[in-house]
Scaffold this motif. Sequence first.
Motif, PDB file in Angstrom:
ATOM      1  N   ILE A 115       0.974  -1.173   0.162  1.00 27.26           N
ATOM      2  CA  ILE A 115       0.053  -0.137  -0.166  1.00 27.26           C
ATOM      3  C   ILE A 115       0.824   1.267   0.063  1.00 27.26           C
ATOM      4  N   ALA A 116       0.844   1.890  -1.028  1.00 24.98           N
ATOM      5  CA  ALA A 116       1.614   3.121  -1.244  1.00 24.98           C
ATOM      6  C   ALA A 116       1.033   4.323  -0.610  1.00 24.98           C
ATOM      7  N   GLU A 117      -0.197   4.400  -0.394  1.00 25.40           N
ATOM      8  CA  GLU A 117      -0.880   5.540  -0.288  1.00 25.40           C
ATOM      9  C   GLU A 117      -1.465   5.494   1.495  1.00 25.40           C
ATOM     10  N   THR A 118      -0.967   6.232   2.186  1.00 22.66           N
ATOM     11  CA  THR A 118      -1.587   6.227   3.410  1.00 22.66           C
ATOM     12  C   THR A 118      -2.047   7.474   3.899  1.00 22.66           C
ATOM     13  N   PRO A 119      -3.048   7.763   4.711  1.00 22.51           N
ATOM     14  CA  PRO A 119      -3.583   6.687   5.396  1.00 22.51           C
ATOM     15  C   PRO A 119      -4.747   5.911   4.355  1.00 22.51           C
ATOM     16  N   ALA A 120      -5.164   4.592   4.956  1.00 26.56           N
ATOM     17  CA  ALA A 120      -5.890   3.924   4.178  1.00 26.56           C
ATOM     18  C   ALA A 120      -6.979   3.235   4.639  1.00 26.56           C
ATOM     19  N   ASP A 121      -8.219   3.074   3.830  1.00 27.49           N
ATOM     20  CA  ASP A 121      -9.472   2.376   4.590  1.00 27.49           C
ATOM     21  C   ASP A 121      -9.309   0.875   4.255  1.00 27.49           C
ATOM     22  N   ILE A 122      -8.948   0.057   5.196  1.00 24.52           N
ATOM     23  CA  ILE A 122      -8.529  -1.348   4.889  1.00 24.52           C
ATOM     24  C   ILE A 122      -9.692  -2.161   5.470  1.00 24.52           C
ATOM     25  N   THR A 123     -10.386  -2.946   4.565  1.00 28.99           N
ATOM     26  CA  THR A 123     -11.208  -4.066   4.723  1.00 28.99           C
ATOM     27  C   THR A 123     -10.821  -5.331   4.820  1.00 28.99           C
ATOM     28  N   PHE A 124     -10.864  -6.195   5.562  1.00 27.41           N
ATOM     29  CA  PHE A 124     -10.789  -7.542   5.549  1.00 27.41           C
ATOM     30  C   PHE A 124     -12.007  -8.568   5.064  1.00 27.41           C
ATOM     31  N   TYR A 125     -12.045  -9.161   4.317  1.00 25.08           N
ATOM     32  CA  TYR A 125     -12.979 -10.084   3.882  1.00 25.08           C
ATOM     33  C   TYR A 125     -12.630 -11.361   4.452  1.00 25.08           C
ATOM     34  N   VAL A 126     -13.518 -12.011   5.244  1.00 26.56           N
ATOM     35  CA  VAL A 126     -13.082 -13.416   5.811  1.00 26.56           C
ATOM     36  C   VAL A 126     -14.383 -14.405   5.909  1.00 26.56           C
ATOM     37  N   GLY A 127     -14.214 -15.582   5.719  1.00 25.23           N
ATOM     38  CA  GLY A 127     -15.047 -16.585   5.461  1.00 25.23           C
ATOM     39  C   GLY A 127     -15.211 -17.123   6.980  1.00 25.23           C
ATOM     40  N   GLU A 128     -14.458 -17.097   7.990  1.00 25.72           N
ATOM     41  CA  GLU A 128     -14.533 -17.702   9.263  1.00 25.72           C
ATOM     42  C   GLU A 128     -15.017 -16.557  10.435  1.00 25.72           C
TER      43      GLU A 128
END
Length: 265
Positions: free
Chosen positions: A100-113
């Motif tokens: 991720i070159a740009e900060t700040p960033a809006d980071i979302t984790f997509y998980v299945g458990e």
Amino acid sequence: MTKVGVYFGTFAPLHIGHLQEIYKCATENEKVLVIVSGYTDDRGAQIGLPLAKRLAYLQEAFKDEPNFVIAGLNETDLPPMPHGWDEWTKRLYSIIFENIAETPADITFYVGEVEYVKELIQRFPEDMNHYQVEIANRLEIPISATKIRGNSLRYWQFIHPVFRQHFTKYVTVLDNETLLRRLAYSSNSPLVTTEMDNISSNSGIVFVKNPIHIENMDIIFTENSETKSKRNTILLDDKNEQLRFYHSIDALNEQFKINIPRLGK
């Protein structure tokens, strides 16, 4: 802030359930980071799909997605789960920050458990980025890599085309091209000259006339009992051509856990 979606898994193999979640991730974010994780002798490696191969296949699968970054997370030297979360997430965030070159960033984790949600949230870094977790409803697409590993041909339509090459089954009949041809046509499968030919990714079973590496065949029909030491060899001891044909279909069905139609016994 740049919106970044992160999707991680073992991908052994990549299937439609993964794919649709990843594409959903892509529609909701400007950048997508797909991370394949694993360790020596993990469940992928046990079927011939070690981490390095899965990484290469994923890179091929998403080569037309310019906003995707594909990375690998090697867990071999980490404590086994559930004791390895601290070290695992440190390595995860290291990969994220590297890509991720740009900060700040809006980071979302997509998980299945469900359990991943708690483990990730309690380890969110205290930095300029914003973090959140979204969980997928796996019931919407009822498939899993476990099911595919157990019976790849049954769930063939769910496997990503790039990964299908690993699960293709090769069949030959020694010294009986007529039977080989009839089996191929009866099962609606390709009939090729050698297993090196360009095979359609839609072909779960391929019948080969002149196999180059006979020891790598999934199944061999032969009248020569001396070849029974070969892997998955089936001896043709029927002299009746009709019986031989139907017995061969039965053998394929039993070997690959499929259902090629045939006339009644």
